[in-house]
Design a protein around this motif. Sequence first.
Motif, PDB file in Angstrom:
ATOM      1  N   LEU A 147       0.822  -1.211   0.000  1.00 51.13           N
ATOM      2  CA  LEU A 147       0.000   0.000   0.000  1.00 51.13           C
ATOM      3  C   LEU A 147       0.861   1.268   0.000  1.00 51.13           C
ATOM      4  O   LEU A 147       0.413   2.317  -0.458  1.00 51.13           O
TER       5      LEU A 147
ATOM      6  N   THR B 220      -6.426   5.879   1.242  1.00 53.16           N
ATOM      7  CA  THR B 220      -5.935   5.504   2.571  1.00 53.16           C
ATOM      8  C   THR B 220      -7.023   5.682   3.629  1.00 53.16           C
ATOM      9  O   THR B 220      -7.149   4.855   4.540  1.00 53.16           O
TER      10      THR B 220
ATOM     11  N   ARG C  64      -4.851  -4.085  -1.954  1.00 51.66           N
ATOM     12  CA  ARG C  64      -3.711  -4.263  -2.854  1.00 51.66           C
ATOM     13  C   ARG C  64      -4.198  -4.432  -4.294  1.00 51.66           C
ATOM     14  O   ARG C  64      -3.562  -3.938  -5.227  1.00 51.66           O
TER      15      ARG C  64
END
Length: 298
Positions: free
Chosen positions: A34, A190, A283
């Motif tokens: 990430l 995020t 991912r």
Amino acid sequence: PLSFSAAELVRAAPGPLQPYLRLMRLHQPTGTWLLYLPCTWSIGLAAEPGCLPDWQMLSLFGVGAVLMRGAGCTINDMWDRDYDKKVVRTASRPLAAGDITTFQSFVFLGGQLSLALCVLLCLNYYSIVLGAASLSLVVTYPLMKRVTYWPQLVLGLTFNWGALLGWSAIKGSCEWSVCLPLYFAGVMWTLVYDTIYAHQDKKDDIVIGVKSTALEFKEYTKQWLSGFSLAMLLSLCMAGMNCNQTFPYYSAVAAIGAHLAHQIYTLDIDKPEDCWKKFASNRTVGVLLFTGIVLGNL
């Protein structure tokens, strides 16, 4: 049987080395992916039309991602060792469990940062200064959960710095009309995945007094995540338009939208195992976008 998973590699390492590998979360590579994937997006977008991304730069940033994610985890565990002892999921971390001392972890941190500096010094001067500027975020992020319900926002600002750095490493400076929307998209992403992650620990966080967006959003989490996802998709479209991306890129953005919609719709915020599964699936989001960028360039 032979296994090449990161966890198996850590377990196969010499005993004295294992606590350090676990301290840098080498056995849990999702976080490294990430951190690395926004770098690949930026490097990919900076490639010339019809060309593949610079594989040497991708490799260099891969090494940097492992080192900086490891350094960030070390700093985090040094700040949080007393908190980690009180949470079931984190009580076995090397510092919390007493497998290594604070001094040993500090020396190890110095080694990781020194190696990361060597990687950074391989880049141009603009990128060296830009990369060094992120260190303040890396150091202060672990403290944010003590003072704000939005530590995930600070993590987003930290984890997506590669969206700026990858472009400057190729081009010599940032094209802000591309880099800023890409960076903003990464920050929104995020906020999605780390809010999901934070729901794993919300009961313990309430007890020990740690803050998170999971505690801030509560039962409205899915509405917030939907808003962040929409902002991410719009920003990705803006970045693509500003660097003349083509159909495969926008197809990848559409696939990402479908993935995020399914992720949010099926999320059970009260089941830690489901939160971890959804978190780890991000991912795929990053790989989808990188694939779309590469095919779009070609």
